[in-house]
Design an enzyme around this catalytic site. Structure first.
Site, short mmCIF file in Angstrom:
data_model
loop_
_atom_site.label_atom_id
_atom_site.label_comp_id
_atom_site.label_asym_id
_atom_site.label_seq_id
_atom_site.Cartn_x
_atom_site.Cartn_y
_atom_site.Cartn_z
N CYS A 142 14.40 42.04 47.74
CA CYS A 142 13.81 41.41 48.93
C CYS A 142 12.56 40.65 48.52
O CYS A 142 12.11 40.73 47.39
CB CYS A 142 13.43 42.48 49.93
SG CYS A 142 14.74 43.66 50.24
N GLU A 175 36.70 36.49 30.52
CA GLU A 175 35.44 36.14 31.19
C GLU A 175 34.62 35.13 30.37
O GLU A 175 34.04 34.20 30.91
CB GLU A 175 34.64 37.43 31.47
CG GLU A 175 33.28 37.26 32.10
CD GLU A 175 33.28 36.51 33.43
OE1 GLU A 175 34.35 36.23 33.99
OE2 GLU A 175 32.18 36.15 33.88
N GLU A 200 33.92 26.74 33.12
CA GLU A 200 33.44 26.34 34.44
C GLU A 200 32.08 25.63 34.41
O GLU A 200 31.80 24.82 35.28
CB GLU A 200 33.40 27.52 35.42
CG GLU A 200 32.37 28.58 35.11
CD GLU A 200 32.37 29.72 36.11
OE1 GLU A 200 32.76 29.50 37.27
OE2 GLU A 200 31.98 30.83 35.73
N ARG A 233 15.29 35.26 47.23
CA ARG A 233 15.40 36.67 46.87
C ARG A 233 16.26 37.46 47.87
O ARG A 233 16.60 38.61 47.63
CB ARG A 233 14.01 37.32 46.83
CG ARG A 233 13.10 36.71 45.80
CD ARG A 233 11.75 37.40 45.84
NE ARG A 233 11.83 38.78 45.41
CZ ARG A 233 11.78 39.19 44.16
NH1 ARG A 233 11.64 38.31 43.19
NH2 ARG A 233 11.87 40.46 43.86
N TRP A 250 17.03 41.64 51.61
CA TRP A 250 18.34 41.64 50.97
C TRP A 250 18.75 43.09 51.03
O TRP A 250 18.27 43.93 50.27
CB TRP A 250 18.19 41.13 49.54
CG TRP A 250 19.44 41.31 48.73
CD1 TRP A 250 19.75 42.35 47.90
CD2 TRP A 250 20.54 40.41 48.66
NE1 TRP A 250 20.98 42.14 47.34
CE2 TRP A 250 21.48 40.97 47.78
CE3 TRP A 250 20.82 39.18 49.26
CZ2 TRP A 250 22.69 40.33 47.48
CZ3 TRP A 250 22.02 38.56 48.95
CH2 TRP A 250 22.93 39.14 48.07
N LYS A 284 33.56 31.44 31.69
CA LYS A 284 32.16 30.97 31.73
C LYS A 284 32.04 29.62 31.06
O LYS A 284 31.41 28.70 31.58
CB LYS A 284 31.20 31.96 31.05
CG LYS A 284 30.87 33.22 31.78
CD LYS A 284 30.04 33.04 33.03
CE LYS A 284 30.88 32.84 34.26
NZ LYS A 284 31.42 33.94 34.98
N HIS A 318 52.41 34.93 19.91
CA HIS A 318 53.48 34.60 20.87
C HIS A 318 53.28 33.22 21.48
O HIS A 318 53.83 32.94 22.54
CB HIS A 318 53.57 35.68 21.95
CG HIS A 318 53.87 37.03 21.39
ND1 HIS A 318 55.14 37.41 21.01
CD2 HIS A 318 53.05 38.07 21.08
CE1 HIS A 318 55.09 38.64 20.52
NE2 HIS A 318 53.83 39.06 20.56
N ASN A 327 10.39 46.46 48.76
CA ASN A 327 11.48 45.91 47.96
C ASN A 327 11.83 46.96 46.92
O ASN A 327 10.95 47.42 46.20
CB ASN A 327 11.00 44.60 47.30
CG ASN A 327 11.96 44.12 46.23
OD1 ASN A 327 13.16 44.35 46.32
ND2 ASN A 327 11.42 43.48 45.21
N GLY A 328 13.11 47.35 46.86
CA GLY A 328 13.49 48.36 45.86
C GLY A 328 14.44 49.36 46.47
O GLY A 328 15.01 49.12 47.54
N LYS A 381 29.87 28.65 45.56
CA LYS A 381 29.50 30.03 45.21
C LYS A 381 30.44 31.03 45.88
O LYS A 381 30.79 32.03 45.28
CB LYS A 381 28.05 30.29 45.60
CG LYS A 381 27.54 31.67 45.21
CD LYS A 381 27.43 31.83 43.70
CE LYS A 381 27.08 33.24 43.29
NZ LYS A 381 27.51 33.53 41.91
C1 F6R Z 1 33.00 32.53 38.25
C2 F6R Z 1 32.83 32.99 39.62
C3 F6R Z 1 34.03 33.11 40.48
C4 F6R Z 1 33.90 34.33 41.41
C5 F6R Z 1 35.05 34.33 42.41
C6 F6R Z 1 35.01 35.54 43.31
O1 F6R Z 1 31.80 32.51 37.56
O2 F6R Z 1 31.74 33.24 40.07
O3 F6R Z 1 35.21 33.18 39.73
O4 F6R Z 1 33.89 35.47 40.65
O5 F6R Z 1 35.03 33.18 43.19
O6 F6R Z 1 33.86 35.54 44.09
P1 F6R Z 1 33.35 36.83 44.81
O7 F6R Z 1 32.98 37.80 43.75
O8 F6R Z 1 32.18 36.39 45.62
O9 F6R Z 1 34.49 37.33 45.64
#
Ligand code: F6R
Length: 611
Positions: free
Chosen positions: A2, A484, A491, A27, A74, A488, A507, A100-101, A606
């Site tokens: 927060c 993963e 993307e 935050r 938050w 990263k 394969h 916050n915490g 996001k």
């Molecule tokens: C990649 C990324 C996405 C999310 C995916 C699921 O870096 O951030 O692949 O992991 O869109 O999102 P959440 O976790 O919000 O359901």
């Protein structure tokens, strides 16, 4: 995570606090509130939603006063609501607290205070602090806060005011950040420097276990036991934009660097002091239910799905329960079979991903119990699930998920231990040993963060920086790490990258290997190490460029690799949590060096709230 701001001086505290909270909105932003002391009264306004909602309320009901505290929330305990938003008060409404915490022993404290006649208004852990301060208050707010904090375990940064002490603002911290700003006949507190940069650049950084009393004409700092502390006044010379990211050029890099604290926070309050027993109360699963589950289904998308794969491996290894892992988008369209005694674990940082939500609805209709791993408290996934493990990772702003991923893996580790212990498949001493391994992870991640020279160097090397394509290979627990790592890179840098189970190499993908193809091989010490070395040799034989993630001290691997990113030795099942970090850093630096918009990659959002 927060945001806190407090003010004492001659300005209108509300204006200073609101301006500061707007600078801290990154935050957290599910609710906000402010309280001021004026003419012997304590007045406040709270509001659900973003700060603009609080601004609007304050326009309708203006507040004014020379002393006050404010908060943008938050949520960690209790859903976002006006009642759960801060400040929180004692029963007499004379003392106000922002926090916050996470207070780890809040349940215990709450029960004790209730026995002593206290009535609680909210479901938050913070409210216990307000009642504790009141319990010890004898006219000196500073001493009362000090004494109250002796009863508290966990992480906190707090600001406290009392209507009987119009000349005192009290602040304290342990584990959560808090700074004190000093001006001419005025003082400030804030979670972070940007909140007060407009007013002062003279800052004290409170350390763990320290309490500060701020008056218009000075301050004093002591530890919670009352021992005086001398702090050096620092001058902050950041510019505005850098300050919000705490000096990092991008939120993604800041979030990668937060991971040691994030892992601590995910573990916080989940392991009982002394007994080392895992407790996941918010999952709302009884011991009988836990014993009865015959099948577990994990659903998620993207990075969260990779965390789900780590979860599957952990649960199957420790708790010997079959786990089906599904992409939420596939689950919802494939008429899934949901036998009785099925537990579904959806994983979602945002808690708003449309496919994950739909998968939950289907599973619930077919009789599954649903307990999710979610970062955003009160989000749709959390609300529609029967129970939840909140990640406690704080807001993730960079579009590419980093800290949420490692925290999701940590949450799975806790769940797997809990399940295994409850089912009698793991002894207390084994569980204790695993928890000790988990507690070591933040230090191991910190080591990676402190030793990034090779990562920075490779990210500038044309053989990686200008590559058109890359492969990532891993086995067993680090197969998801390969997936993963590749996600990263692709993307944020727009380099085509694929993650493969290394055993699949022969394969098909091996046809791609040339002297232009970087292959990132995760070959940390563990059961599959020798197999990974064989894969590496096969790639070398075909002139591929080998970048290995290896265990610190493994010198033999040098002979087989063009470059190496070392990580400290780690218990193999938990190694994905550490291995993720050099892969995140590598993707980050490659993308930044290619001039990409790291925090907001093209075409990505996001949270994916539509199909
Ligand atoms: C990649 C990324 C996405 C999310 C995916 C699921 O870096 O951030 O692949 O992991 O869109 O999102 P959440 O976790 O919000 O359901």
């Amino acid at each position: 995570m927060c945001g806190i701001v407090g003010y004492i001086g001659s300005k209108n505290a509300v204006e200073v606090i609101l301006a500061g909270l707007h600078r801290l909105e990154y935050r957290g932003y599910d609710s906000a509130g402010v309280a001021v002391v004026r003419d012997g009264n304590l007045e406040w306004v709270k509001s659900l939603g973003k700060l603009t909602a609080l601004d609007k309320k304050l326009e309708e009901k203006p507040l004014n006063g020379p002393l006050g505290i404010g908060h943008t929330r938050w949520a960690t305990h209790g859903v976002p609501s006006e009642t759960n938003s801060h400040p929180h008060f004692d029963m007499q409404m004379e003392i106000a607290v922002v926090h916050n915490g996470i207070i780890e022993n809040y349940q215990e404290l709450r029960e004790q205070l209730q026995k002593e006649g206290v009535t609680f208004r909210s479901q938050t852990d913070t409210e216990t602090i307000a009642h504790l301060v009141r319990k010890y208050y004898k006219g000196d707010l500073f001493r009362a806060v000090q004494r109250a904090l002796q009863d508290v375990t966990g992480a906190y940064a707090i600001g406290v005011v009392c209507k009987h002490n119009p000349d005192v603002l009290v602040a304290a911290r342990h584990g959560s950040p808090l700074i004190v700003g000093l001006g001419d006949q005025e003082g400030f507190i804030a979670s972070d420097v940007p909140a007060i940069m407009k007013y002062t650049r003279k800052v004290l950084y409170l350390d763990n276990g320290q309490v500060c009393e701020i008056r218009r004409d000075g301050y004093r700092v002591e530890d919670i036991q009352g021992k005086p502390v001398t702090l050096t006044l620092q001058h902050v010379d950041w510019d505005d934009a850098a300050a919000e990211k705490e000096g990092y050029p991008h939120f993604m890099l800041k979030e990668i660097n937060q991971q040691p604290d994030v892992i601590r926070n995910t573990l916080r309050g989940r392991v009982e002091e002394g007994s080392d027993q895992v407790i996941l109360r918010d999952m709302n699963i009884s011991e009988e239910e836990l014993k009865a589950f015959e099948k577990i289904v994990i659903v998620a998308c993207g990075t969260a799905w990779h965390a789900g794969m780590v979860g599957k491996y952990l649960i199957e290894k420790f708790a010997r329960t079959p786990v089906e892992l599904d992409l939420a988008s596939e689950y919802r369209y494939r008429d899934p079979i949901v036998p009785k005694n099925t537990l579904m674990i959806p994983v979602s940082q945002s808690g708003e991903t449309a496919d994950t939500l739909e998968a939950i609805r289907i599973a619930k209709k077919r009789g599954a119990k649903v307990a999710s791993i979610v970062n955003v408290v009160g989000s749709s996934v959390a609300r529609e699930s029967h129970g939840v493990i909140y990640q406690q990772a704080g807001p993730e702003i960079g579009v590419a998920s980093t800290k949420a991923y490692t925290s999701q893996c940590t949450a799975f580790a806790l769940f797997a231990i809990w399940l295994a212990e409850t089912r009698g498949l793991m002894s207390k001493s084994q569980a204790k040993e695993l928890i000790a391994y988990l507690r070591e992870i933040p230090e191991k991640i910190q080591w990676v963060l402190d030793n990034q020279e090779d990562i920075v160097r490779c990210a500038k090397d044309p053989k990686y920086l200008e590559a058109e394509s890359a492969l990532y290979l891993g086995r067993s627990f680090n197969f998801p790490s390969a997936l993963e790592g590749a996600l990263k890179l692709k993307e944020i840098s727009y380099i085509h990258a694929e993650g493969y189970a290394a055993g699949e190499m022969k394969h098909g993908p091996i046809a791609l290997v040339t002297d232009k193809l970087p292959v990132v091989c995760i070959a940390v010490q563990g059961d599959t190490y020798d197999k990974m070395v064989s894969n590496i040799q096969e790639i070398r034989a075909r002139k591929g460029i080998v970048l290995t993630v290896a265990t610190l001290g493994d010198e033999d691997i040098r002979a087989h690799s063009h470059d190496i990113f070392y990580v400290p030795p780690c218990y193999e099942p938990f190694s994905p949590i550490v291995v993720a970090v050099p892969l995140q850093l590598f993707a980050y630096y490659v993308a930044a060096n290619r001039g990409c918009d790291v925090d907001q990659p093209r075409n990505l959002a996001k949270s994916v709230t539509v199909e």
